[in-house]
Design a protein around this motif. Structure first.
Motif, PDB file in Angstrom:
ATOM      1  N   MET B  32       0.860  -1.175   0.000  1.00  0.00           N
ATOM      2  CA  MET B  32       0.000   0.000   0.000  1.00  0.00           C
ATOM      3  C   MET B  32       0.893   1.220   0.000  1.00  0.00           C
ATOM      4  O   MET B  32       1.973   1.199   0.573  1.00  0.00           O
ATOM      5  CB  MET B  32      -0.855   0.042   1.260  1.00  0.00           C
ATOM      6  N   TRP B  33       0.441   2.247  -0.673  1.00  0.00           N
ATOM      7  CA  TRP B  33       1.254   3.449  -0.656  1.00  0.00           C
ATOM      8  C   TRP B  33       0.366   4.666  -0.852  1.00  0.00           C
ATOM      9  O   TRP B  33      -0.838   4.535  -1.046  1.00  0.00           O
ATOM     10  CB  TRP B  33       2.358   3.382  -1.711  1.00  0.00           C
ATOM     11  N   SER B  34       1.003   5.831  -0.776  1.00  0.00           N
ATOM     12  CA  SER B  34       0.245   7.073  -0.805  1.00  0.00           C
ATOM     13  C   SER B  34       0.513   7.819  -2.092  1.00  0.00           C
ATOM     14  O   SER B  34       1.604   7.770  -2.652  1.00  0.00           O
ATOM     15  CB  SER B  34       0.676   7.929   0.387  1.00  0.00           C
ATOM     16  N   SER B  35      -0.496   8.521  -2.568  1.00  0.00           N
ATOM     17  CA  SER B  35      -0.321   9.324  -3.775  1.00  0.00           C
ATOM     18  C   SER B  35       0.053  10.752  -3.411  1.00  0.00           C
ATOM     19  O   SER B  35       0.480  11.522  -4.244  1.00  0.00           O
ATOM     20  CB  SER B  35      -1.619   9.341  -4.563  1.00  0.00           C
ATOM     21  N   ASP B  36      -0.116  11.059  -2.141  1.00  0.00           N
ATOM     22  CA  ASP B  36       0.010  12.446  -1.734  1.00  0.00           C
ATOM     23  C   ASP B  36       1.468  12.867  -1.674  1.00  0.00           C
ATOM     24  O   ASP B  36       2.339  12.139  -1.232  1.00  0.00           O
ATOM     25  CB  ASP B  36      -0.630  12.624  -0.350  1.00  0.00           C
ATOM     26  N   LYS B  37       1.722  14.080  -2.152  1.00  0.00           N
ATOM     27  CA  LYS B  37       3.097  14.568  -2.187  1.00  0.00           C
ATOM     28  C   LYS B  37       3.593  14.962  -0.806  1.00  0.00           C
ATOM     29  O   LYS B  37       4.743  14.787  -0.474  1.00  0.00           O
ATOM     30  CB  LYS B  37       3.163  15.800  -3.101  1.00  0.00           C
ATOM     31  N   TYR B  38       2.698  15.542  -0.042  1.00  0.00           N
ATOM     32  CA  TYR B  38       3.121  16.122   1.237  1.00  0.00           C
ATOM     33  C   TYR B  38       2.912  15.162   2.394  1.00  0.00           C
ATOM     34  O   TYR B  38       3.710  15.082   3.300  1.00  0.00           O
ATOM     35  CB  TYR B  38       2.356  17.422   1.502  1.00  0.00           C
ATOM     36  N   ASN B  39       1.808  14.447   2.351  1.00  0.00           N
ATOM     37  CA  ASN B  39       1.441  13.604   3.465  1.00  0.00           C
ATOM     38  C   ASN B  39       1.523  12.147   3.015  1.00  0.00           C
ATOM     39  O   ASN B  39       0.544  11.557   2.586  1.00  0.00           O
ATOM     40  CB  ASN B  39       0.014  13.967   3.893  1.00  0.00           C
ATOM     41  N   SER B  40       2.731  11.562   3.108  1.00  0.00           N
ATOM     42  CA  SER B  40       2.906  10.237   2.513  1.00  0.00           C
ATOM     43  C   SER B  40       2.488   9.125   3.470  1.00  0.00           C
ATOM     44  O   SER B  40       2.816   7.973   3.263  1.00  0.00           O
ATOM     45  CB  SER B  40       4.346  10.040   2.085  1.00  0.00           C
ATOM     46  N   THR B  41       1.762   9.452   4.515  1.00  0.00           N
ATOM     47  CA  THR B  41       1.339   8.395   5.426  1.00  0.00           C
ATOM     48  C   THR B  41      -0.121   8.013   5.204  1.00  0.00           C
ATOM     49  O   THR B  41      -0.618   7.098   5.830  1.00  0.00           O
ATOM     50  CB  THR B  41       1.495   8.843   6.884  1.00  0.00           C
ATOM     51  N   LEU B  42      -0.781   8.704   4.302  1.00  0.00           N
ATOM     52  CA  LEU B  42      -2.192   8.419   4.055  1.00  0.00           C
ATOM     53  C   LEU B  42      -2.297   7.560   2.796  1.00  0.00           C
ATOM     54  O   LEU B  42      -2.212   8.069   1.689  1.00  0.00           O
ATOM     55  CB  LEU B  42      -2.926   9.745   3.874  1.00  0.00           C
ATOM     56  N   THR B  47      -1.803  -2.726  -4.100  1.00  0.00           N
ATOM     57  CA  THR B  47      -1.730  -3.822  -5.065  1.00  0.00           C
ATOM     58  C   THR B  47      -2.434  -5.021  -4.471  1.00  0.00           C
ATOM     59  O   THR B  47      -2.101  -5.453  -3.376  1.00  0.00           O
ATOM     60  CB  THR B  47      -0.265  -4.173  -5.366  1.00  0.00           C
ATOM     61  N   LEU B  48      -3.403  -5.546  -5.210  1.00  0.00           N
ATOM     62  CA  LEU B  48      -4.190  -6.665  -4.725  1.00  0.00           C
ATOM     63  C   LEU B  48      -3.749  -7.927  -5.461  1.00  0.00           C
ATOM     64  O   LEU B  48      -3.605  -7.920  -6.684  1.00  0.00           O
ATOM     65  CB  LEU B  48      -5.667  -6.381  -5.006  1.00  0.00           C
TER      66      LEU B  48
END
Lengths: 311, 378
Positions: B32-42, B47-48
């Motif tokens: 799982m990963w984040s798309s957000d540039k600033y807040n990479s913890t959300l 990938t399923l």
């Protein structure tokens, strides 16, 4: 009828750079429309080798784009990927160059067209009412908006300091219901791009000039008056920046007086530097404010989604 | 998925937990990963891994934390670039799921599950079409005989390095193994599949070679029945699946029935042991594969772990002793090796088996005691 096969997709360096800039500065994914023209080009192969065929190549040149954060309410497609023709018409209202296709730029995803992107492209390229004529064609033919440009940044990007942007170009083939990868030519200035000047057509976008006379009601006059006032104010602001740059002074730079004018010139440059410095500072301050607002908005959004989920 | 709720926006977490706990197959989230540039913890993309044809397919599911009300997007594997679930020719018109896209309601946690289910169904059809399009007469014949089997899956692998292959996952035996085991703990239905792999596109071969065959079962079935113990009947020249499968199924059915009946034999064995050792400290009540008794030799008390193989009583149980009084340098109790070379005969009556183990342990306890005191001194 399916579109003729493109040999190449060309995009000018500045257009590509500004697209990537838009993508990298937006907080999330963006998508939008691509404009330009499709031309039949007879390649100037001035080689001694006579075996090269002189078949004309079909070249699509992307000259401009219109972007919006995705997904948004201003999109030209719905969540199932079907193009909404009326909102597309609305977006095209102020664009005089023809629609070639669309692009999608998403962060941290594999660089392959997604399910949704396939649906949108399939839907868009089926709309012959948005097709554009092919220039220099031997017989009049049209080109449906079937170009898809995909931008993505890598999924596993551990190096926060290096920004990688990958991009791919595709032409959608309705016959096979598939994407066909196309090579992208980035047009810059230089001898290697001489061939492109043959198909060059200027299409600079001037803002719509306000010179209508019809409709002379009081309210409109008032509106016009305030607009004129605004224009005068803008002009004055611009003039302030140009203090010390009067055209008359420039004449002193020439002829016999020029030698004795060095001090004046240096003074001029100094003033210019101070002004540029002020300008950069105010740009910096305003960007900081924009960022602050964006972060605030993001926090509010997350708060909303959290409270919605806990309902 | 304990940590899901901390890093995943609540609406995605709701969809995902519902999907993982209600999907009829075992799904895995690979990353799982984040798309957000600033807040990479959300985290809003993942990938399923979806089981398909005894293998996995990998799909990237792309949400947008910024706009929770939009439906997720899917990016399929690089080898499936022709898979367009909503644009499949001659398939059933996708009215239902298309509608669910249009009025996507992110507050309904079951939406993702319905979507993944629909997409997987479409994927089954897509692969079937690909396999049916392969120009190979033998393959076409084999497909015509097995296509009617419920749950059959097929896959055409084509890569630059390897020659093309068609893989089938043929579900065997129309029996519900879960129902045959009393108080069965399995959540998913246990099945045994025959994997059949045909090389294709080698037209120059005059006699078609035998396909590669392999039995596959879900790992949980091992507690009852080990697929590795099964010897596949030979594939004769000129054979086809329609000839091969009935024999194999008949043979397997007998094996499964026997394996189920052996559970009771093991239960009797544990009961016989209990007469000599007292109530077990711990025992596996469903498959009866393990039991632990507390025993003593003088003042030396120790645990006896008894591990009973699925082939019991043909194979003897393995024993392991564990001291209750001696610890090693890491403060872990001292254990003996696995003992499976004590006197044994599969022809003994069950009470006799228990007695002989008891006798053997009386001697072995002294050895183990010596080993323990030595081990502790070091």
């Amino acid at each position: 009828m399916d579109n003729p096969t493109l040999q190449k997709i060309a995009i000018s360096g500045p257009t590509l750079a500004s697209l990537i800039q838009r993508f990298s500065t937006s907080s999330s994914s963006i998508d939008g429309l691509l404009f330009g023209h499709v031309t039949h080009v007879t390649p100037l192969n001035l080689t001694d080798d006579s075996s090269t065929t002189d078949s004309p190549t079909l070249l699509a040149t992307v000259t401009g784009f219109l972007s919006s954060p995705s997904p948004s309410t201003t999109s030209f497609f719905d969540s199932s990927g079907t193009v909404n023709t009326s909102s597309l018409h609305r977006l095209l209202l102020h664009h005089n160059s023809s629609l070639l296709g669309w692009f999608s730029a998403r962060r941290k995803t594999p660089i392959r067209p997604s399910m949704h992107e396939f649906s949108v492209t399939a839907s868009l390229s089926s709309l012959s009412q948005f097709s554009s004529p092919i220039k220099n064609a031997t017989q009049p033919s049209n080109f449906n908006p079937c170009i898809f440009l995909l931008f993505a940044s890598p999924t596993s990007d551990h190096t926060a300091h290096i920004h990688t942007h990958e991009y791919r170009a595709y032409q959608f083939r309705r016959a096979g219901n598939s994407f066909e990868a196309k090579s992208i030519d980035i047009i810059n200035i230089g001898p290697a791009f001489r061939g492109h000047y043959g198909s060059f057509s200027p299409n600079s976008m001037f803002p719509a000039l306000d010179c209508e006379i019809e409709g002379s009601r009081m309210k409109e006059d008032e509106e016009r008056l305030s607009r004129m006032k605004q224009a005068a104010k803008d002009k004055k602001e611009l003039d302030d920046y140009a203090v010390g740059f009067e055209i008359g002074k420039l004449s002193k730079l020439m002829g016999s007086e020029a030698m004795s004018y060095t001090a004046g010139l240096e003074d001029l440059y100094e003033k210019m530097l101070v002004k540029i410095q002020n300008l950069t500072r105010s740009v910096e301050n305003s960007s900081a404010k924009v960022l602050e607002l964006e972060n605030h908005n993001r926090k509010l959004k997350h708060k909303i989604s959290r409270s919605a989920a806990s309902e | 998925m304990g940590g899901v709720t901390d890093t995943v926006p609540p609406f995605i977490a709701a969809h995902l937990t519902h999907l993982l706990s209600h999907f009829p197959l075992t799904l895995k989230v690979q990353q799982m990963w984040s798309s957000d540039k600033y807040n990479s913890t959300l985290f809003d993309r993942f990938t399923l891994l979806i089981p398909y044809c005894l293998d996995f397919i990998k799909w990237d599911i792309i949400y947008n934390a910024d706009s929770p009300s939009t439906a997720p997007d899917f990016i399929f594997g690089p080898e499936d670039c022709d898979f367009h679930p909503f644009h499949m020719a001659s398939s059933v018109e996708p009215t239902q799921p298309n509608n669910s896209f249009n009025d996507w309601n992110y507050k309904d946690p079951s939406r993702l599950l319905n979507l993944v289910q629909y997409l997987r169904d479409q994927y089954v059809l897509y692969q079937r079409k690909r396999v049916e399009a392969v120009d190979d007469d033998r393959l076409k014949f084999e497909i015509s005989t097995i296509i009617s089997r419920e749950g059959i899956e097929m896959h055409l692998t084509s890569s630059a390095e390897k020659p093309e292959e068609v893989k089938f996952a043929v579900p065997l035996m129309d029996m519900n193994i879960n129902k045959m085991v009393p108080s069965c703990p399995w959540r998913y239905s246990q099945k045994i599949y025959l994997q059949v792999v045909y090389p294709v596109g080698r037209i120059y071969l005059s006699a078609p070679s035998a396909p590669r065959l392999k039995l596959v079962s879900s790992p949980e079935l091992k507690a009852l029945f080990s697929i590795d113990d099964i010897k596949l009947p030979p594939w004769l020249d000129g054979m086809c699946l329609a000839e091969y499968l009935p024999n194999l199924e008949e043979y397997l059915e007998k094996q499964v029935l026997e394996a189920v009946s052996l559970v009771d034999v093991r239960r009797h064995f544990i009961e016989a042991l209990a007469c000599l050792f007292g109530r077990p400290v711990e025992a596996d009540p469903v498959f009866c594969r393990k039991a632990t008794f507390l025993s003593a030799s003088g003042v030396f008390t120790f645990l006896v772990h008894i591990i009973i193989p699925t082939q019991f009583p043909k194979q003897q149980p393995a024993l392991m002793l564990q001291s209750s009084q001696h610890f090693n340098a890491q403060m872990a109790p001292i254990k003996s090796r696995l003992i499976s070379d004590y006197p044994w005969s599969p022809r003994w009556e069950i009470p006799l088996m228990a007695e002989r183990i008891c006798e053997f342990l009386a001697d072995e306890a002294l050895n183990f005691k010596r080993q323990c005191s030595e081990g502790q001194l070091q």
